[in-house]
Design a protein around this motif. Sequence first.
Motif, PDB file in Angstrom:
ATOM      1  N   GLU A 163      12.421   5.616  -5.632  1.00 39.08           N
ATOM      2  CA  GLU A 163      11.979   6.766  -4.853  1.00 39.08           C
ATOM      3  C   GLU A 163      10.475   6.984  -4.951  1.00 39.08           C
ATOM      4  OE1 GLU A 163      14.688   9.919  -6.038  1.00 39.08           O
ATOM      5  OE2 GLU A 163      16.055   9.340  -4.417  1.00 39.08           O
ATOM      6  N   HIS A 164       9.826   6.403  -5.953  1.00 37.10           N
ATOM      7  CA  HIS A 164       8.359   6.422  -5.971  1.00 37.10           C
ATOM      8  C   HIS A 164       7.808   5.673  -4.759  1.00 37.10           C
ATOM      9  CE1 HIS A 164       4.219   6.272  -7.492  1.00 37.10           C
ATOM     10  NE2 HIS A 164       4.223   4.995  -7.130  1.00 37.10           N
ATOM     11  N   PHE A 165       8.507   4.603  -4.364  1.00 28.12           N
ATOM     12  CA  PHE A 165       8.038   3.787  -3.241  1.00 28.12           C
ATOM     13  C   PHE A 165       8.633   4.229  -1.902  1.00 28.12           C
ATOM     14  CE2 PHE A 165       7.238   1.188  -6.935  1.00 28.12           C
ATOM     15  CZ  PHE A 165       5.997   0.635  -6.654  1.00 28.12           C
ATOM     16  N   LEU A 166       9.877   4.646  -1.898  1.00 28.04           N
ATOM     17  CA  LEU A 166      10.574   4.923  -0.641  1.00 28.04           C
ATOM     18  C   LEU A 166      10.761   6.408  -0.365  1.00 28.04           C
ATOM     19  CD1 LEU A 166      13.379   2.193  -0.788  1.00 28.04           C
ATOM     20  CD2 LEU A 166      11.113   2.036   0.266  1.00 28.04           C
ATOM     21  N   MET A 221      15.991  -3.641  -4.477  1.00 27.06           N
ATOM     22  CA  MET A 221      15.573  -2.313  -4.919  1.00 27.06           C
ATOM     23  C   MET A 221      14.675  -1.642  -3.882  1.00 27.06           C
ATOM     24  SD  MET A 221      17.221  -2.142  -7.704  1.00 27.06           S
ATOM     25  CE  MET A 221      16.653  -0.579  -8.322  1.00 27.06           C
ATOM     26  N   VAL A 222      13.637  -2.348  -3.437  1.00 30.02           N
ATOM     27  CA  VAL A 222      12.746  -1.874  -2.380  1.00 30.02           C
ATOM     28  C   VAL A 222      12.714  -2.983  -1.327  1.00 30.02           C
ATOM     29  CG1 VAL A 222      10.415  -1.126  -1.762  1.00 30.02           C
ATOM     30  CG2 VAL A 222      11.386  -0.486  -3.983  1.00 30.02           C
ATOM     31  N   PRO A 223      13.641  -2.967  -0.369  1.00 26.64           N
ATOM     32  CA  PRO A 223      13.753  -4.074   0.594  1.00 26.64           C
ATOM     33  C   PRO A 223      12.432  -4.349   1.308  1.00 26.64           C
ATOM     34  CG  PRO A 223      15.646  -2.617   0.765  1.00 26.64           C
ATOM     35  CD  PRO A 223      14.669  -1.930  -0.154  1.00 26.64           C
ATOM     36  N   GLY A 224      12.096  -5.636   1.395  1.00 29.35           N
ATOM     37  CA  GLY A 224      10.861  -6.030   2.061  1.00 29.35           C
ATOM     38  C   GLY A 224       9.612  -5.761   1.243  1.00 29.35           C
ATOM     39  N   THR A 226       6.307  -5.951  -0.633  1.00 27.90           N
ATOM     40  CA  THR A 226       5.144  -6.801  -0.859  1.00 27.90           C
ATOM     41  C   THR A 226       4.057  -5.920  -1.450  1.00 27.90           C
ATOM     42  OG1 THR A 226       4.131  -6.422   1.312  1.00 27.90           O
ATOM     43  CG2 THR A 226       5.668  -8.295   1.135  1.00 27.90           C
ATOM     44  N   VAL A 227       3.154  -6.533  -2.171  1.00 24.05           N
ATOM     45  CA  VAL A 227       2.035  -5.780  -2.740  1.00 24.05           C
ATOM     46  C   VAL A 227       1.209  -5.146  -1.633  1.00 24.05           C
ATOM     47  CG1 VAL A 227      -0.133  -5.996  -4.035  1.00 24.05           C
ATOM     48  CG2 VAL A 227       1.944  -7.152  -4.852  1.00 24.05           C
ATOM     49  N   GLU A 228       0.999  -5.871  -0.554  1.00 19.53           N
ATOM     50  CA  GLU A 228       0.160  -5.360   0.529  1.00 19.53           C
ATOM     51  C   GLU A 228       0.777  -4.122   1.178  1.00 19.53           C
ATOM     52  OE1 GLU A 228      -0.733  -9.327  -0.571  1.00 19.53           O
ATOM     53  OE2 GLU A 228       1.171  -8.529   0.177  1.00 19.53           O
ATOM     54  N   ALA A 229       2.084  -4.157   1.396  1.00 20.25           N
ATOM     55  CA  ALA A 229       2.750  -3.052   2.079  1.00 20.25           C
ATOM     56  C   ALA A 229       2.788  -1.787   1.233  1.00 20.25           C
ATOM     57  CB  ALA A 229       4.171  -3.455   2.460  1.00 20.25           C
ATOM     58  N   TYR A 230       2.789  -1.949  -0.091  1.00 19.91           N
ATOM     59  CA  TYR A 230       2.938  -0.796  -0.974  1.00 19.91           C
ATOM     60  C   TYR A 230       1.753  -0.619  -1.929  1.00 19.91           C
ATOM     61  CZ  TYR A 230       7.721  -0.386   0.707  1.00 19.91           C
ATOM     62  OH  TYR A 230       8.821  -0.201   1.499  1.00 19.91           O
ATOM     63  N   GLU A 231       0.588  -1.114  -1.522  1.00 23.05           N
ATOM     64  CA  GLU A 231      -0.571  -1.029  -2.417  1.00 23.05           C
ATOM     65  C   GLU A 231      -0.929   0.408  -2.802  1.00 23.05           C
ATOM     66  OE1 GLU A 231      -5.186  -2.560  -2.875  1.00 23.05           O
ATOM     67  OE2 GLU A 231      -3.930  -3.328  -1.254  1.00 23.05           O
ATOM     68  N   PRO A 232      -0.917   1.396  -1.897  1.00 23.38           N
ATOM     69  CA  PRO A 232      -1.257   2.763  -2.324  1.00 23.38           C
ATOM     70  C   PRO A 232      -0.317   3.288  -3.414  1.00 23.38           C
ATOM     71  CG  PRO A 232      -1.355   2.584   0.061  1.00 23.38           C
ATOM     72  CD  PRO A 232      -0.740   1.317  -0.427  1.00 23.38           C
ATOM     73  N   GLN A 233       0.989   3.057  -3.250  1.00 24.06           N
ATOM     74  CA  GLN A 233       1.942   3.518  -4.264  1.00 24.06           C
ATOM     75  C   GLN A 233       1.756   2.769  -5.579  1.00 24.06           C
ATOM     76  OE1 GLN A 233       2.633   2.675  -1.086  1.00 24.06           O
ATOM     77  NE2 GLN A 233       4.417   3.769  -0.277  1.00 24.06           N
ATOM     78  N   LEU A 234       1.449   1.482  -5.489  1.00 24.55           N
ATOM     79  CA  LEU A 234       1.217   0.691  -6.707  1.00 24.55           C
ATOM     80  C   LEU A 234      -0.019   1.176  -7.448  1.00 24.55           C
ATOM     81  CD1 LEU A 234       2.043  -2.872  -5.319  1.00 24.55           C
ATOM     82  CD2 LEU A 234       3.294  -1.695  -7.148  1.00 24.55           C
ATOM     83  N   ARG A 235      -1.086   1.430  -6.716  1.00 20.43           N
ATOM     84  CA  ARG A 235      -2.309   1.904  -7.379  1.00 20.43           C
ATOM     85  C   ARG A 235      -2.088   3.274  -8.026  1.00 20.43           C
ATOM     86  NH1 ARG A 235      -6.937  -0.880  -6.916  1.00 20.43           N
ATOM     87  NH2 ARG A 235      -7.014  -2.565  -5.372  1.00 20.43           N
ATOM     88  N   ALA A 236      -1.365   4.137  -7.338  1.00 24.18           N
ATOM     89  CA  ALA A 236      -1.086   5.455  -7.905  1.00 24.18           C
ATOM     90  C   ALA A 236      -0.245   5.340  -9.177  1.00 24.18           C
ATOM     91  CB  ALA A 236      -0.363   6.318  -6.872  1.00 24.18           C
ATOM     92  N   LEU A 237       0.726   4.444  -9.169  1.00 27.73           N
ATOM     93  CA  LEU A 237       1.561   4.264 -10.348  1.00 27.73           C
ATOM     94  C   LEU A 237       0.773   3.613 -11.484  1.00 27.73           C
ATOM     95  CD1 LEU A 237       4.307   4.654 -11.575  1.00 27.73           C
ATOM     96  CD2 LEU A 237       5.065   2.509 -10.515  1.00 27.73           C
ATOM     97  N   HIS A 238      -0.109   2.689 -11.149  1.00 28.56           N
ATOM     98  CA  HIS A 238      -0.980   2.070 -12.152  1.00 28.56           C
ATOM     99  C   HIS A 238      -1.795   3.132 -12.878  1.00 28.56           C
ATOM    100  CE1 HIS A 238      -3.864  -0.646 -14.008  1.00 28.56           C
ATOM    101  NE2 HIS A 238      -4.851  -0.084 -13.345  1.00 28.56           N
ATOM    102  N   GLU A 239      -2.391   4.040 -12.133  1.00 27.47           N
ATOM    103  CA  GLU A 239      -3.195   5.097 -12.749  1.00 27.47           C
ATOM    104  C   GLU A 239      -2.319   6.041 -13.569  1.00 27.47           C
ATOM    105  OE1 GLU A 239      -6.374   5.108 -12.899  1.00 27.47           O
ATOM    106  OE2 GLU A 239      -6.526   3.330 -11.596  1.00 27.47           O
ATOM    107  N   ARG A 240      -1.123   6.301 -13.096  1.00 25.05           N
ATOM    108  CA  ARG A 240      -0.210   7.180 -13.844  1.00 25.05           C
ATOM    109  C   ARG A 240       0.172   6.564 -15.181  1.00 25.05           C
ATOM    110  NH1 ARG A 240       5.629   9.338 -11.467  1.00 25.05           N
ATOM    111  NH2 ARG A 240       6.532   9.974 -13.476  1.00 25.05           N
TER     112      ARG A 240
END
Length: 263
Positions: A163-166, A221-224, A226-240
């Motif tokens: 749900e962090h991503f979707l 878990m998160v169909p489809g 890719t790092v590119e498609a979810y980069e904003p969520q990944l960066r936010a989670l990295h900082e968290r």
Amino acid sequence: MNAQPHRRTFEDLVAEAVAAPTEGWDFSWFEGRATEERPSWGYATSMAERLGSATAVLDLQTGGGEVLDFALGRTSAAPGLVVATEGWPPNVAKATALLRPRGVAVVASPDDAPLPFADAAFDLVVSRHPVRPHWAEIARVLEPGGTYFAQHVGPSSVFELVEHFLGPQPQQTRGARDPERERADAEAAGLEIVDLRAERLRTEFHDIGAVVHFLRKVIWMVPGFTVEAYEPQLRALHERIRAEGPFVAHSSRHLFDARKPSH
């Protein structure tokens, strides 16, 4: 030696995760980077005990064959016949290489296809984390008195991460894989439930690379993903993770022990 994950850059961690192979169900890459509690029943060890008293065994959706290989290495007496199925071509090759020395035939069979075996061909069918149990087919290939012994993924497993991503998921999605619904479906196929146990287990991701590798490996878990498609969520989670420590989620597992009536 690599620097500590929390000191490494987002780009470095992600690049390492993207380069890591994802075939099979070997999770050793996560050592020191992610942890998951194990169910109390110890499925692979329990499977080894079951194998010791079986004569013809089918392992459904074996992945890279790692769990079956572990169990066969610890059983008191190997069954005379052991067959495994797998639907993803890279895993078929990996499982064949691992299991052939143990005399196991790996059959390429799509996860949603009818099983390519005769009625009543096996006295034990096992599976660890099947995508979807096909109860009618499981019942068909079991001989009367035979057993289905499996560990399933339960409802809302690791959904804190999903749900962090979707975003928030509908209740129908959150409730999928419900063990009581599976009990009803198994009984409708003619199986008797001997034991059904469920647990929720703490899972921790210590760096964003572990998250990326997990989502590339467990693709549903998160169909489809890719790092590119979810980069904003990944960066936010990295900082968290850097600010607060490991990201905590909870996996859901249930043990399924069912029997085909003898009559």
